[in-house]
Design a protein around this motif. Structure first.
Motif, short mmCIF file in Angstrom:
data_model
loop_
_atom_site.label_atom_id
_atom_site.label_comp_id
_atom_site.label_asym_id
_atom_site.label_seq_id
_atom_site.Cartn_x
_atom_site.Cartn_y
_atom_site.Cartn_z
N PHE A 94 0.83 -1.21 0.00
CA PHE A 94 0.00 0.00 0.00
C PHE A 94 0.87 1.26 0.00
O PHE A 94 0.61 2.21 -0.74
CB PHE A 94 -0.92 -0.01 1.22
N ILE A 95 1.92 1.25 0.82
CA ILE A 95 2.83 2.40 0.87
C ILE A 95 3.63 2.50 -0.42
O ILE A 95 3.78 3.60 -1.00
CB ILE A 95 3.78 2.26 2.08
N GLY A 135 3.50 0.37 11.61
CA GLY A 135 4.77 0.82 12.18
C GLY A 135 5.13 2.24 11.79
O GLY A 135 4.40 2.93 11.06
N GLU A 136 6.28 2.69 12.28
CA GLU A 136 6.68 4.09 12.14
C GLU A 136 6.85 4.50 10.68
O GLU A 136 6.48 5.61 10.30
CB GLU A 136 7.98 4.33 12.90
N GLU A 137 7.43 3.65 9.86
CA GLU A 137 7.66 4.00 8.46
C GLU A 137 6.33 4.33 7.76
O GLU A 137 6.23 5.30 7.01
CB GLU A 137 8.36 2.85 7.74
N CYS A 173 -0.10 7.67 14.97
CA CYS A 173 1.08 8.42 14.52
C CYS A 173 1.82 9.10 15.68
O CYS A 173 3.05 9.17 15.67
CB CYS A 173 0.67 9.47 13.49
N VAL A 174 1.10 9.60 16.67
CA VAL A 174 1.73 10.42 17.72
C VAL A 174 2.00 9.65 19.01
O VAL A 174 2.70 10.17 19.89
CB VAL A 174 0.86 11.66 18.05
N GLU A 175 1.46 8.44 19.13
CA GLU A 175 1.57 7.73 20.41
C GLU A 175 3.01 7.58 20.87
O GLU A 175 3.33 7.84 22.04
CB GLU A 175 0.93 6.35 20.29
N GLU A 176 3.90 7.18 19.98
CA GLU A 176 5.29 6.95 20.35
C GLU A 176 6.25 7.93 19.69
O GLU A 176 7.46 7.76 19.81
CB GLU A 176 5.70 5.51 19.97
N ASN A 177 5.72 8.93 19.01
CA ASN A 177 6.57 9.87 18.26
C ASN A 177 6.35 11.28 18.77
O ASN A 177 5.38 11.94 18.41
CB ASN A 177 6.25 9.78 16.77
#
Length: 483
Positions: A94-95, A135-137, A173-177
């Motif tokens: 998808f990405i 994931g982050e990417e 998106c913001v939970e761990e970033n």
């Protein structure tokens, strides 16, 4: 049928063929329905990933126009959503195939947003939400579209069906970033979050993603003030008697609920605590204390709700704040915290049971005495004040001494009673008195020597090892130790 044939004739064979080959269906829509069903299972998603079904489905979405092909477009998005549910190969594809661009362009186009096609928008958001969990990417690619405010108009749609998946995407998106969290609360992107809060305030929410976002931004980090400020009345033409808006009281209610449920697991920002105390003091000055309360929180009055929820937040912060190190309570004490709440109690009319007792005494003496005092603005207001003082006093000699020095012990004793408008007032009062006396010889001495003017009996104090003795000659009562 003719429209379906016409649609299929306009689509290149190279795109159509994978759908028919995988399902042996006679029409494109039927093929999509069969694939959607197959992709509901883990095995089905894995099988379709090996056949690379995601790529032709994305290409199909690019070719379908709205509204003429709206039904087929919805089916295609639903298939992509199922394909990307926990299947990493499909999420990666998808990405790689620019799926975020394709889907976000579809659901943010003016025709679909203006047509209020909530089903199509919700489905597209669910696609992106499933990919965001990879994931982050994947989240960084998605965030680029959030940062360009492609979803701002979607956030303005007052529907929980679209707000919930949008919040899921943002929280992922913001939970761990922390960097993305900063950007979310920046001047550029903050309008998106503000619109989400407005939507949730107006129509509610079906999932907890908005609560998690607000806990992260307002409680754990220091973004409460800009968010709260941006929820003020934004149309100068609006005439109102309230200082606080519906959205602001809604935000406080959500934060109060989160703190009450999760404070043991949340790292609390001191700036947030200070801001809440400021809101409390502001609300105390604008609330009308003349009308008898009809309900607890929420009351329907923005100002009263802002007062009540800020008070509840402070009550819970005081309950969970560590006592062995300088924390939130110590910071608040230096700002006249205890004095504020003792003054509040003194300004209120007596609890209902005491008012009734005093009225009975007046009738016996054929005297007419008016008892002035402020009325509780909501049911439970008095209980919350007593709870704040009681929670602060637990294990804190500094608070115990301050309450005694400000003549607050008798005041707290007077609240160890039931009250029609304040559920659990007796329990909170006993809890508070217990905490004021525990390990404090000076406070225990004050209570043992205290003479209560009048004849208000407090049998609940027996749980504290105390009783009320009444001198038959002077009719004055004294609290003494039962030991």
């Amino acid at each position: 049928m003719d429209s379906a044939i016409s649609l299929e004739e306009s689509i290149p064979e190279s795109i159509l063929q994978p759908f028919f080959s995988a399902t042996n269906s006679s029409t494109l829509n039927k093929a999509l329905e069969n694939l959607i069903e197959l992709a509901r299972t883990k095995e089905g998603r894995s099988d379709l990933a090996s056949k690379n079904m995601l790529n032709p489905t994305l290409q199909l979405c690019k070719l379908l126009s709205y509204p003429s092909s709206g039904d087929t477009l919805l089916l295609a998005l639903k298939l992509i959503r199922n394909l990307c549910a926990g299947e990493l190969r499909n999420q990666n594809s998808f990405i790689e195939q620019n799926g975020v661009d394709i889907v976000s362009n579809i659901i943010s186009c003016k025709e679909i947003v203006n047509d209020s096609n909530h089903g199509l928008i919700r489905m597209g958001l669910q696609v992106v939400a499933n990919v965001s969990l990879a994931g982050e990417e994947h989240q960084l690619v998605i965030w680029n579209h959030i940062y360009t405010l492609k979803f701002l108009e979607i956030a303005k749609i007052r529907r929980k069906e679209t707000c919930d998946p949008l919040c899921m995407i943002i929280y992922a998106c913001v939970e761990e970033n922390h960097e993305l969290l900063d950007k979310l609360c920046s001047d550029r992107v903050l309008p998106l979050l503000v619109e989400i809060i407005r939507t949730a305030s107006e129509v509610g929410f079906g999932e907890d993603w908005v609560k998690l976002i607000l806990s992260r931004t307002c409680i754990e980090e220091s973004y409460f003030t800009p968010i709260f400020s941006n929820l003020q009345y934004h149309h100068p033409s609006i005439e109102t008697t309230n200082t606080f808006t519906q959205e602001q009281s809604f935000l406080l209610s959500i934060l109060s609920e989160m703190i009450n449920e999760q404070l043991e697991h949340i790292t609390l920002s001191k700036l947030f605590t200070l801001d809440i105390f400021k809101i409390l003091k502001t609300s105390l000055g604008v609330v009308d204390y003349a009308s008898r309360p009809k309900s607890g929180l929420p009351t329907g009055s923005n100002d009263i709700d802002a007062l009540g929820y800020s008070l509840c937040i402070l009550r819970d912060i005081c309950a969970f704040d560590p006592r062995n190190k300088e924390g939130h309570v110590d910071m608040l004490l230096s700002l006249g915290f205890i004095e504020t709440f003792l003054d509040l109690l003194r300004e209120l009319e007596p609890p209902s049971i005491i008012r009734k007792t005093m009225k009975h005494a007046e009738n016996e003496e054929t005297k007419t005495i008016k008892h002035s005092g402020k009325v509780c603005p909501y049911k439970g207001f008095r209980s919350d004040i007593v709870a704040v003082i009681g929670n602060c006093a637990y294990g804190r000699k500094r608070v115990q001494d301050e309450v005694r020095e400000k003549n607050g012990i008798l005041l707290m004793l007077q609240h160890c009673v039931t009250d029609d408008e304040n559920p659990f007032l007796r329990e909170w009062g006993i809890w508070g008195v217990r905490n004021l006396l525990e390990g404090n010889v000076e406070n225990q001495r004050v209570v043992s020597e205290l003479e209560i003017q009048g004849s208000v009996n407090l049998p609940e104090l027996s749980n504290l090892g105390l009783r009320v003795d009444v001198d038959q000659l002077t009719r004055r009562a004294k609290l003494v130790n039962m030991a």
